[in-house]
Write an enzyme that holds these catalytic residues in place. Structure first.
Site, mmCIF file in Angstrom:
data_model
loop_
_atom_site.group_PDB
_atom_site.id
_atom_site.type_symbol
_atom_site.label_atom_id
_atom_site.label_comp_id
_atom_site.label_asym_id
_atom_site.label_seq_id
_atom_site.Cartn_x
_atom_site.Cartn_y
_atom_site.Cartn_z
ATOM 1 N N SER A 1 8.163 6.600 -11.094
ATOM 2 C CA SER A 1 9.383 6.910 -10.366
ATOM 3 C C SER A 1 9.872 8.266 -10.831
ATOM 4 O O SER A 1 9.736 8.619 -11.998
ATOM 5 C CB SER A 1 10.431 5.839 -10.654
ATOM 6 O OG SER A 1 11.730 6.348 -10.421
ATOM 7 N N ASN B 1 -17.454 9.806 32.982
ATOM 8 C CA ASN B 1 -16.929 8.442 32.871
ATOM 9 C C ASN B 1 -17.913 7.511 32.156
ATOM 10 O O ASN B 1 -17.524 6.740 31.271
ATOM 11 C CB ASN B 1 -16.582 7.893 34.253
ATOM 12 C CG ASN B 1 -15.491 8.702 34.933
ATOM 13 O OD1 ASN B 1 -14.883 9.584 34.307
ATOM 14 N ND2 ASN B 1 -15.237 8.430 36.197
ATOM 15 N N GLU C 1 1.375 -1.718 -1.658
ATOM 16 C CA GLU C 1 2.542 -1.625 -0.770
ATOM 17 C C GLU C 1 2.205 -0.819 0.487
ATOM 18 O O GLU C 1 2.569 -1.195 1.601
ATOM 19 C CB GLU C 1 3.728 -0.989 -1.504
ATOM 20 C CG GLU C 1 4.367 -1.957 -2.501
ATOM 21 C CD GLU C 1 5.492 -1.329 -3.328
ATOM 22 O OE1 GLU C 1 5.853 -0.161 -3.070
ATOM 23 O OE2 GLU C 1 5.994 -2.013 -4.229
ATOM 24 N N HIS D 1 4.950 -22.887 -1.050
ATOM 25 C CA HIS D 1 6.352 -22.459 -0.921
ATOM 26 C C HIS D 1 6.747 -21.525 -2.062
ATOM 27 O O HIS D 1 7.901 -21.509 -2.458
ATOM 28 C CB HIS D 1 7.294 -23.666 -0.868
ATOM 29 C CG HIS D 1 6.832 -24.741 0.065
ATOM 30 N ND1 HIS D 1 7.073 -24.709 1.415
ATOM 31 C CD2 HIS D 1 6.088 -25.862 -0.165
ATOM 32 C CE1 HIS D 1 6.530 -25.779 1.977
ATOM 33 N NE2 HIS D 1 5.907 -26.481 1.055
ATOM 34 N N LYS E 1 9.146 2.971 -14.813
ATOM 35 C CA LYS E 1 8.495 2.302 -13.686
ATOM 36 C C LYS E 1 7.011 2.609 -13.546
ATOM 37 O O LYS E 1 6.546 3.702 -13.796
ATOM 38 C CB LYS E 1 9.182 2.708 -12.371
ATOM 39 C CG LYS E 1 10.641 2.336 -12.300
ATOM 40 C CD LYS E 1 10.836 0.877 -11.995
ATOM 41 C CE LYS E 1 10.328 0.569 -10.630
ATOM 42 N NZ LYS E 1 11.196 -0.279 -9.864
HETATM 43 N N1 ARG Z 1 -11.986 12.991 28.165
HETATM 44 C C1 ARG Z 1 -12.187 11.890 29.051
HETATM 45 C C2 ARG Z 1 -11.868 10.574 28.322
HETATM 46 O O1 ARG Z 1 -11.664 10.610 27.152
HETATM 47 C C3 ARG Z 1 -13.578 11.871 29.565
HETATM 48 C C4 ARG Z 1 -13.729 11.283 30.917
HETATM 49 C C5 ARG Z 1 -13.024 12.096 31.916
HETATM 50 N N2 ARG Z 1 -13.289 11.675 33.237
HETATM 51 C C6 ARG Z 1 -12.480 12.028 34.229
HETATM 52 N N3 ARG Z 1 -12.801 11.644 35.396
HETATM 53 N N4 ARG Z 1 -11.440 12.788 34.024
HETATM 54 O O2 ARG Z 1 -11.810 9.525 28.890
#
Ligand code: ARG
Length: 461
Positions: free
Chosen positions: A282, A115, A295, A161, A288
């Site tokens: 085109s 995490n 675009e 405009h 063209k």
């Molecule tokens: N692959 C996960 C992400 O992109 C990494 C973290 C995963 N953590 C967990 N507790 N599953 O966020």
């Protein structure tokens, strides 16, 4: 027990493996592997800190460094076997490390969670990406400045405009985009400042029981400091949203410019031509030459806006702290960056290839009474209140419309029918050159001011 073939990171907890469908559904390795450099960088900084704090041994650190060097080489050479079974970039690299160096590899994840690891990786990746984007924005600004310099005196109609309003120089018009891109750069710089804090140390959500040194890791990785709150550190994705918001504004600017290029290139307008390498033909209409690049840029702008909306929606319902939802941040973020980088690259190359048709611009200027405001200002300078001057000139314009001519085509006697204040000095006021030169203040379109603005912009660059 020491084995060099570790099972999945959490197999101890489960009685059956996940189905192939779930594996594919939950994996991110096929899109997050692009953060492998950042992942390894973060891991090395973490490992150095663990060794300094005597949480792992010097021998473990040496093994980790050795293993990571080998992994870098493998990935670089395209020899690394990215494996869906290992879910994401983090587990793929950690698993390979353990295969290569054994127990030392298994110690790397001490005091860390994916995490805080993933949050760190994205911030590092985004920081590198924003540095590249700043350079591209600068390059595009420089290209616009060069073209503006060439056309500091080239008159074209300024529009409101979408109708001819007053003369401006083409250089002045281009400088408007230099300003927009300057604000874009400062938005990314601002986003970078907030993104440049270290999440590592937050671990899963609450911090870790090990005596870690977060400031050391922050310094190692070039962060300005650490994220103050562990829950916020692992769950915050503001930086991704800010990035997409800043990117959306860049694309807005590019899209407006594209719209103008398309319009200017239309044979009905004919102000410019684009180099052939930016256009396509085109398959059916042999005559063209289509402005496909502008675009497409205009079209891709919608896609970037979509990513911004997607990320905002991704985050709005999430309770603290990390939720797997967050894994969905990467594809929109990466696609936004890819789209922006490609677009900026191509535009930095496209701008020098703009061929300006000054005659067409001048001809258009003769069709919309572009110096009518100059005539009104002239009368004001002779003492007439502005509202009365406006009225007198409006009547003169109606006369021109009836006679199908422009204001300077009226004879002095006829002009004087609208105001006796008009003298033969009026004709210099009614010329395009006179009109341009008269707007001689900071931010105005007088060629001298355009040159000064270019010089100031170059200095800022
Ligand atoms: N692959 C996960 C992400 O992109 C990494 C973290 C995963 N953590 C967990 N507790 N599953 O966020």
């Amino acid at each position: 027990m020491t084995t060099n073939e570790p099972p999945s990171a959490w197999s101890g907890r489960f009685s059956e493996p996940v189905s192939d469908l779930v594996k594919r559904y939950t994996a991110s390795v096929f899109f997050d592997q692009r953060m492998w450099r950042q992942d390894i960088r973060g891991s090395l900084a973490h490992a150095r800190m663990l060794a300094r704090q005597n949480i792992i041994s010097g021998a473990d650190l040496a093994a980790i460094e050795h293993g990571m060097a080998a992994i870098s080489e493998e990935i670089e050479a395209g020899r690394f076997n990215w494996n869906l079974d290992d879910e994401d970039v983090h587990l793929n690299i950690e698993k390979r490390l353990t295969v290569l160096v054994g127990d030392s590899g298994k110690r790397l994840h001490t005091g860390r969670s994916r995490n805080d690891q993933v949050a760190t990786d994205i911030r590092l990746w985004l920081r590198d990406t924003m540095d590249g984007i700043d350079q591209l924005l600068q390059k595009l600004q420089a290209a616009l400045l060069d073209l503006a310099e060439t056309h500091a005196e080239t008159p074209m109609p300024g529009f409101t405009h979408l109708q001819v309003a007053q003369p401006v120089t083409f250089g002045h018009h281009l400088l408007a985009y230099v300003e927009m891109l300057g604000r874009d750069r400062s938005r990314f710089a601002d986003c970078r400042r907030r993104a440049n804090r270290l999440p590592l140390g937050a671990a899963a959500l609450a911090g870790t029981t090990f005596p870690i040194d977060r400031e050391f890791v922050a310094r190692e990785l070039g962060f300005d400091g650490v994220c103050e709150n562990s829950l916020d550190a692992v769950s915050d994705r503001d930086f991704a949203i800010e990035f997409c918001a800043a990117a959306s504004l860049v694309m807005t600017h590019v899209s407006r410019f594209s719209e103008e290029l398309i319009l200017w290139m239309s044979p009905r307008v004919g102000f410019i031509d684009l180099a052939d390498r930016f256009c396509t033909g085109s398959s059916i209409m042999p005559q063209k030459k289509n402005p496909d690049v502008p675009e497409l840029a205009r079209g891709k702008t919608g896609r970037v806006f979509g990513h911004l909306m997607g990320l905002l929606t991704l985050m709005k319902g999430q309770p603290l702290a990390y939720n797997k939802d967050n894994q969905e941040d990467k594809e929109p973020l990466f696609d936004t960056a890819d789209t922006l980088v490609d677009t900026l690259r191509i535009f930095a190359d496209l701008v020098p290839g703009i061929c300006v048709k000054a005659d067409a611009m001048s001809a258009a200027l003769r069709q919309g009474y572009a110096t009518a405001t100059d005539l009104a200002d002239y009368l004001v300078k002779k003492g007439l209140p502005f509202r009365d001057a406006h009225e007198a000139v409006a009547r003169a314009v109606r006369r021109c419309e009836a006679k199908a001519c422009d204001l300077p085509d009226l004879a002095l006697a006829e002009l004087r029918e609208f105001s006796p204040l008009i003298d033969d000095d009026v004709f210099s006021v009614l010329t395009v050159t006179g009109s341009l030169g008269a707007r001689n203040h900071v931010g105005g379109t007088a060629p001298a001011q355009v040159r000064a603005a270019i010089a100031r912009a170059r200095k800022r660059l």
